[in-house]
Design a protein around this motif. Structure first.
Motif, PDB file in Angstrom:
ATOM      1  N   ALA A  14       0.291  -4.537  -5.643  1.00  0.00           N
ATOM      2  CA  ALA A  14      -0.482  -3.408  -5.476  1.00  0.00           C
ATOM      3  C   ALA A  14       0.331  -2.196  -5.986  1.00  0.00           C
ATOM      4  O   ALA A  14       1.882  -2.211  -5.595  1.00  0.00           O
TER       5      ALA A  14
ATOM      6  N   ARG B 245       5.447  -4.682   4.101  1.00  0.00           N
ATOM      7  CA  ARG B 245       4.361  -5.758   4.503  1.00  0.00           C
ATOM      8  C   ARG B 245       3.373  -5.188   5.622  1.00  0.00           C
ATOM      9  O   ARG B 245       3.858  -4.253   6.387  1.00  0.00           O
TER      10      ARG B 245
ATOM     11  N   ARG C 242       1.978  -9.020   1.438  1.00  0.00           N
ATOM     12  CA  ARG C 242       3.194  -8.489   0.973  1.00  0.00           C
ATOM     13  C   ARG C 242       2.874  -7.900  -0.593  1.00  0.00           C
ATOM     14  O   ARG C 242       3.551  -7.759  -1.451  1.00  0.00           O
ATOM     15  N   ALA C 243       1.591  -7.741  -0.874  1.00  0.00           N
ATOM     16  CA  ALA C 243       1.138  -7.127  -2.282  1.00  0.00           C
ATOM     17  C   ALA C 243       1.931  -5.666  -2.349  1.00  0.00           C
ATOM     18  O   ALA C 243       2.053  -5.140  -3.373  1.00  0.00           O
ATOM     19  N   THR C 244       2.191  -5.149  -1.170  1.00  0.00           N
ATOM     20  CA  THR C 244       2.550  -3.716  -0.972  1.00  0.00           C
ATOM     21  C   THR C 244       4.286  -3.440  -0.857  1.00  0.00           C
ATOM     22  O   THR C 244       4.770  -4.667  -0.502  1.00  0.00           O
ATOM     23  N   HIS C 245       4.612  -2.461  -0.709  1.00  0.00           N
ATOM     24  CA  HIS C 245       6.051  -2.186  -0.768  1.00  0.00           C
ATOM     25  C   HIS C 245       6.491  -2.518   0.589  1.00  0.00           C
ATOM     26  O   HIS C 245       7.523  -3.145   0.477  1.00  0.00           O
TER      27      HIS C 245
END
Lengths: 246, 246, 246, 246, 246, 246
Positions: C128, C80, C75-78
């Motif tokens: 990210a 998952r 979940r570093a990104t918009h």
């Protein structure tokens, strides 16, 4: 086969007629043996690679090893197949075929005379039209001989580790008639097919017959074996011709 | 480069000289496009396969997809490499190259005009001597055009989805001198190499430069780009010549 | 860019303006080097781990190795993403990035002076927002220096194996305008993007440009390189400031 | 424990003393819940991701799902461990822990009230010093509450699906003495350790005790349970304090 | 339990009643220990294999290792499950169980007395009706003793490395009543279940309790532990009886 | 075979003598068919599982499918083998055998009469002493009949989809003498072995002969086939006897 509807192979070949066989040595430049073998439209690139190592179970025994790997380019076939490297595993058919090729070629090799070396026969199908495993065995034999001659040319081995020749062909019962060297159209529509691997002393090395529909009887088996012996005889001649070239 | 030891490429080529390029269409019979491309000893079989499906993320959008897969036969190289299918995964280099090929070819395709179809470009290296990815891109373009023409011949698409041409070449600094189209001997011993993908409008599609030893400067970069533009111009001519044949 | 619709970056930055860069050493306690690097919202934890072993191909050669692994928390990104460990393999993008990081850092290391040791740079993206690979290279350099200083503090190596500094930034053409240090909003909507890795002597180590839509021309390339040089200059200053702290 | 050598924990804590617990909400910006939880040096990033899908076995039943994944950064530990994504599979310990976290959190969720949604709790250990799974459960609860509140803030669910709180702690017998919240130094050198998961109604959700050396007796078990209840009480207070912040 | 609807187990057993336990030694002929253990309809084949090697982390330490692997035949269960070998990985449940079996058995082994040998306990479920892991531990103990006796009969080890016995049983709360040795009908419909592993000195080796629905309280835990102690006492008797046969 | 050293099989059987064959139905309780088949010491558990689904390539065609999976418990053999589930893949031998079993059984099934159902034959070797694949085919036939009868007992199918019987045996040339039903001692030391699958109409379904050392000739092949026909006749009787029991 009634007179009204005479038997015909899709390729118009006679039942006992092989496809045109070509064996082209030196097809690629790096391998110790490199052969493009064609049975009609079926084209298999067979390379033989020599390495100075043996698998763990042979280490220190003074014997060599001959093994094979088989692959098919994704679009060697009518419709594109998955790339096995991308799927992450070789399928059962692939493993089965490469085990067959390896066993067949080991049957003509004196592994003691080879010394602690491995020769790997990579058989990659560039174009498939039935009979890829039998073409692979037939071509891999020539690549193997070239690799062994390369070793002998460098004086790395003293005795010739190869005794006799090995070739293979498929036979089957297509619309009730025993036929030689099935192409894809026949293979996908036949009742029984059999792959036959023989040596040039007339002995059987492998015999793998499968009845997809109609179980076959002894007399049918005998007819198939006779066809196979005929075809393999022609393949031995083609191998000899190819190897006779400088 | 002192006068005593004049610069020479291992192949005796001039710095700005490409290897002989051959592009042979119709190399295998099943694929909608099938091209054997050679940059000297490097030989790559590029097939284009048309399928009436698109990846999940494009379903129902009326757009097509162009993708690539890359492989190297185990003995395409000087020493035998592992078969990726047997190892159970594609290596990082393989994935990197096939992503590059896919992106490069998509740059000349109008995916709306292609419709909900996937064209897969399989680039399999039969023989490797440096520059396999640039040969693959150059050959795959021709296979792609053939596949699109096959679709147009069947009236499956109305507009030509291909705009312009795409080709690729490598350049590098070998022993201090910028050279065009590195072969394996140069590639394994150079300070810097760069893969250049361009379209025939003079635009850059991909530029991937790596300094293995000596970091390169702007003037060196400019020299490399000039060489690349020259080489790619010759590749566009070779593509056109190949496609002009019936 | 017409006067009616003036160009604006989503972040309201100027075209030549980097995001705020932070480099925090000692972020975790076990690794020989541990750096949290931020380019705006992008946050990458870079650890350097020293091990007294080298890969097989270097054994007994008296040289060390520097390598990298890259990961992104799901979940570093918009939205998952899959956990690569659960899927059972690293994706092509991951492999490509970790190969890039490893090559980039090796470009500033004298592997003979390092001795038979491996330094592994683990770059894990906690958050990210574009530019994770360039942040990773920039941060990993600082972690690498810390790990080398740890070795020197224990007198395990005599000469400093690090020559010069390495940093990286992305540039791209966003709505027709060359911009520096793309964030996610720009990266996912730009025509061309390029990752530039340089050393502090002004040389290029890696150059990877991709035209997603519009192929770029020489003048555009030059503008992008100028932006990259400017940004990387600021990154070298940030690295020096971070390393100057006790 | 003789009077001559009084018992001491490596950390100098009292047997019934927990490490400092910190629960930091909003640690990263994309997830619906994002919590950095610390039990002393142990730091776990717990994110809660909401997705509008459920696993196949729940489709169409009007119920939601809560699941967890666990990972450890390679250098979260004293010595670098393999990256599971690179090895190609999650280890048994990882799978065991993520199953435990998922079961524990589901114990406080009314899945009917959640509706057909999945909340995934990703628990990634940034720094490990014992007790990572108990910290993960304790932190994941807070991330879960934040994600549910995010859903409620958007009026996507009507009833609160969370009933009560869940927290976890480890206890063990270290050098003959029952102690609370083992750190790595104790964990790797203790006879018995037990992970206890409870709800704030005083009920046990999970109890996992393992005797590495000396099998434990009923009175020891009772002492361990008492310590666990005490520690978990403090964790519920820390959760409430964290959630009380705006 | 009101008088109107008296409590009844699906099997009509009393709450404190175990299923019939059978332990059949020498079930297969090759293994050093081979035991078919049955808890009612649950049947597990436990083999103990002795090998003269230890895992890498124990090499040269003069100690042995005991480990376990667990599997379930695809149709051991009511509906056919995937074959893990075909799926390409062992599931989390499998890994969890085999880790539990290994830890449990190591708890009664003096690994120094075993010497540099590995004993692998393969526990394969032929028929499943709940309690496969506890049956496996109970049967694997007997197989382990047989394998150790085989070693002692060949004078390969001097001291008996086994101290005490190990057995396991499940307990749970079914419809509000604590019951012993859950079968599948109970296991899939109970609020709480716990697996208890004990040695014959009355110590706990493993305790794994899970509340699927209703969290359990201290008094319920105590009732479960009392049932477990009773059942395990009967299992020790069954193990002794089996081992008393020639 | 000289008069001084008369031929003897390790088991003291006559060349044309099979091992004792036992076929035990209802061996486990959940499967629709469950058979333990023994050829001497070789023991294979064959279960037939009925599922109301077919593979993708058959969906909507009104036809059923019969398939097989094969496994060997790790210690079914003299020395422990790897567990395929733990290694993460099925070996080539396993895949080859399960493909053979599936093809063999499909040869006696009218898939239209079966309807859109899959019957999976799981053949798991509990104890191995040569001939596991032939025992598996022979036993799987009986399990298949039981599963079909279960379907017919529930009136789920109208016509009997099974036509005829299928059984299999191995033959080989051991020390120059053709022998029937090789055990492990013979199998690992023979020149040629062949697996024969037949139907009870006297037709061959599969024939797989391999010359490990000495290539076999037509007269040897004929002798082997005669032995195989004799043995399979006995197996059909054993199948009939087993199926005659209530």
């Amino acid at each position: 086969m009634s007179t009204a509807a005479p038997f015909a192979r899709p390729s118009a070949r006679l039942p006992e007629q092989m496809r045109e066989v070509r064996i082209q040595r030196g097809f690629t430049c790096h391998a110790e043996g490199s052969v493009l073998v064609s049975f009609g439209q079926t084209q298999v690139l067979c390379t033989a690679s020599v390495e100075n190592r043996v698998p763990g179970f042979l280490r220190g025994k003074g014997e060599g090893w001959v093994t094979a790997e088989y692959g098919m380019l994704p679009r060697a076939t009518h419709t594109r197949g998955d790339r096995e490297a991308a799927r992450g595993k070789q399928g059962g058919r692939t493993l089965e075929i490469q085990r067959l090729i390896g066993r067949s070629l080991r049957a003509c090799v004196d592994r003691g005379a080879l010394g602690e070396r491995t020769i790997t026969l990579d058989c990659d199908v560039l174009q498939a039209d039935g009979g890829t495993r039998t073409a692979a065995i037939t071509g891999a034999y020539v690549a193997l001989v070239d690799a062994v001659n390369w070793l002998r040319g460098r004086n790395e081995i003293k005795r010739d580790p190869i005794h006799g020749a090995v070739a293979a062909v498929s036979v089957g019962i297509y619309r009730g008639v025993p036929v030689l060297d099935l192409d894809y159209a026949e293979d996908s529509d036949c009742d029984t097919d059999m792959n036959i691997v023989m040596n040039d002393g007339g002995g059987f090395i492998e015999l793998q017959g499968t009845a997809e529909g109609h179980a076959f009887r002894r007399d049918e088996l005998n007819a198939l074996l006779a066809l196979g012996e005929k075809g393999i005889g022609e393949l031995f001649a083609a191998q000899r011709d190819a190897l006779a070239l400088a």
